[in-house]
Every structure is written in structure tokens, then in C-alpha cells.
Design a protein around this motif. Structure first.
Motif, short mmCIF file in Angstrom:
data_model
loop_
_atom_site.label_atom_id
_atom_site.label_comp_id
_atom_site.label_asym_id
_atom_site.label_seq_id
_atom_site.Cartn_x
_atom_site.Cartn_y
_atom_site.Cartn_z
N LEU A 79 0.77 -1.32 -0.31
CA LEU A 79 -0.04 0.46 0.01
C LEU A 79 0.68 1.51 0.37
O LEU A 79 1.17 1.91 -0.90
CB LEU A 79 -0.92 0.21 1.54
N ILE A 80 2.21 1.01 0.49
CA ILE A 80 2.78 2.11 1.24
C ILE A 80 3.70 2.69 0.03
O ILE A 80 3.73 3.92 -0.77
CB ILE A 80 3.51 2.27 2.28
N ILE A 81 4.33 0.90 -0.78
CA ILE A 81 4.93 1.53 -2.24
C ILE A 81 3.31 2.01 -3.27
O ILE A 81 4.61 2.53 -3.78
CB ILE A 81 5.43 0.34 -2.56
N ASN A 82 2.93 1.54 -3.25
CA ASN A 82 1.89 1.89 -4.26
C ASN A 82 2.34 3.54 -4.20
O ASN A 82 1.34 4.29 -5.06
CB ASN A 82 0.84 0.88 -4.19
N LEU A 133 9.12 9.43 5.88
CA LEU A 133 9.94 8.46 5.46
C LEU A 133 9.75 8.35 3.86
O LEU A 133 8.68 8.72 3.34
CB LEU A 133 9.01 7.40 5.94
N ASN A 134 10.93 7.89 3.31
CA ASN A 134 10.87 7.47 1.79
C ASN A 134 11.41 6.43 1.10
O ASN A 134 10.80 5.52 2.66
CB ASN A 134 12.20 8.87 0.38
N VAL A 138 11.37 3.61 4.15
CA VAL A 138 10.23 2.03 4.30
C VAL A 138 11.49 0.87 3.84
O VAL A 138 10.54 -0.18 4.58
CB VAL A 138 9.04 3.18 3.37
N ASP A 139 11.75 0.98 2.86
CA ASP A 139 12.35 -0.51 2.29
C ASP A 139 13.25 -0.81 3.18
O ASP A 139 13.16 -2.07 4.07
CB ASP A 139 13.66 -0.60 1.05
N LYS A 144 13.39 -5.02 4.01
CA LYS A 144 13.33 -5.78 2.02
C LYS A 144 15.22 -5.52 2.41
O LYS A 144 15.41 -6.24 1.34
CB LYS A 144 12.74 -4.34 1.99
N LEU A 145 15.87 -4.60 3.21
CA LEU A 145 17.21 -4.57 2.26
C LEU A 145 17.98 -5.45 3.60
O LEU A 145 19.16 -5.29 3.05
CB LEU A 145 17.27 -2.67 3.42
#
Length: 176
Positions: A79-82, A133-134, A138-139, A144-145
Motif C-alpha cells: 500500500l505504501i509503495i503503491n 519517510l522516503n 520504508v524498505d 527489505k534491505l
């Protein structure tokens, strides 16, 4: 001799009536953290902690939690990435068991960012706000990282042990 007995009695009395109790250390796993925002997991409950920028006291930290019932952590991340790809016109409102959280998207210095706005105990009077947050942040928060995003769907070891114990003797179930 009396002094030794008196000293021994005092020491015994102090230890018997102590006020400090050692509690069991609960296992909380940090999925990811960036600056003052972090995602943590305990069993199948996920918690996002953040420094509340909406208070005068910068040492105020708030959190909101939710269960990962229908892959909700992955859904929140998507949702955030979209939202970064196509900025929503208004805030995205999420109702959690105890709180209401809005995802506020805004461009800062030409870069899409998101901010968590929490209505504590579903009361619009008490509001907490995270930093903006960019995508990279968020990643990092969602693991994710660092590869910890695999922990989203990881079952609880205690639940997994119970399930394997129940299924270890299928021939006994068939005879009943």
C-alpha cells in the motif's frame, strides 16, 4: 555470637521481602529500523514504533500494533509503495484493533514521502505523527534491505511444534 545471629537475621529478612522481581524475557524481533521509526515482531503481532513529532516533548515514542492475519504486513508495505508510485489525493485510512492510522503522502523536495498519523484509541483528539519517510527508509523499516522481511510469514515455533506433534502419528488417527 549475638551480633552474628542478628546480622544473619537482618540479611535473611531483606532478601525475603525484596521488591524486585525478575520477569521472563519476551522475544521481540526487530524487522527493521530507520532513525526513529521501527517495525518489530512478537509471535504473530507486529508493532510499529515511532517518535511522535506532534508533541512538544521529543522523547515521546508511540506505537501501533496489528496481527498478520491475511498477510497484513506485506499488504501495508505494498500500500505504501503503491502510494509512492501514484500519490493518493487524500490520506489512506486504516482501522486497526485499537487505533486508526492514516497514511499521509506528500512530496518533499520532489521526492514522494509517507507519514504515519495515528489516532490513539480511535480518538481524533489524541494524534501522533511520525517523521516523513522516503522509499529507501520504508524498505529498511520493513526489512527489505536486510532480508528480515522473510519473518513476516514465519510461523511461531511453539505453534509449529504443536502442529507437528498432532500430525506425527497419522496411523493412530486412522484406526479411531
Amino acid at each position: 555470637m549475638r551480633k552474628i545471629i542478628l546480622l544473619f537475621t537482618c540479611l535473611l529478612g531483606i532478601s525475603a521481602f525484596s521488591q524486585i522481581k525478575v520477569l521472563k524475557n519476551e522475544s521481540v524481533v526487530e524487522i527493521g529500523k530507520d532513525n526513529s521509526v521501527g517495525l518489530y515482531k512478537k509471535d504473530d503481532k507486529f508493532t510499529i514504533n515511532y517518535q511522535d513529532l506532534n508533541t512538544a516533548n521529543l522523547n515521546t515514542f508511540r506505537s501501533f500494533s496489528f496481527q498478520n492475519l491475511n498477510k497484513d504486513v506485506s499488504g501495508l508495505y505494498e500500500l505504501i509503495i503503491n502510494g509512492f508510485i501514484d500519490l493518493p489525493v487524500s490520506n489512506i485510512v486504516l482501522e486497526l484493533p485499537n487505533d486508526i492510522v492514516e497514511l499521509h503522502f506528500e512530496k518533499n523536495f520532489g521526492q514522494p514521502t509517507v507519514q504515519f498519523i495515528q489516532y490513539i484509541n480511535k480518538n481524533r483528539k489524541y494524534v501522533g505523527k511520525s517523521q516523513f519517510l522516503n522509499k529507501k527508509q520504508v524498505d529498511k523499516i520493513f526489512g527489505k534491505l536486510n532480508g528480515k522481511s522473510s519473518q513476516y510469514e514465519k510461523p511461531d515455533p511453539a505453534t509449529n511444534a504443536n502442529a507437528s506433534a498432532k500430525n506425527s502419528h497419522p496411523e493412530k488417527k486412522a484406526k479411531k
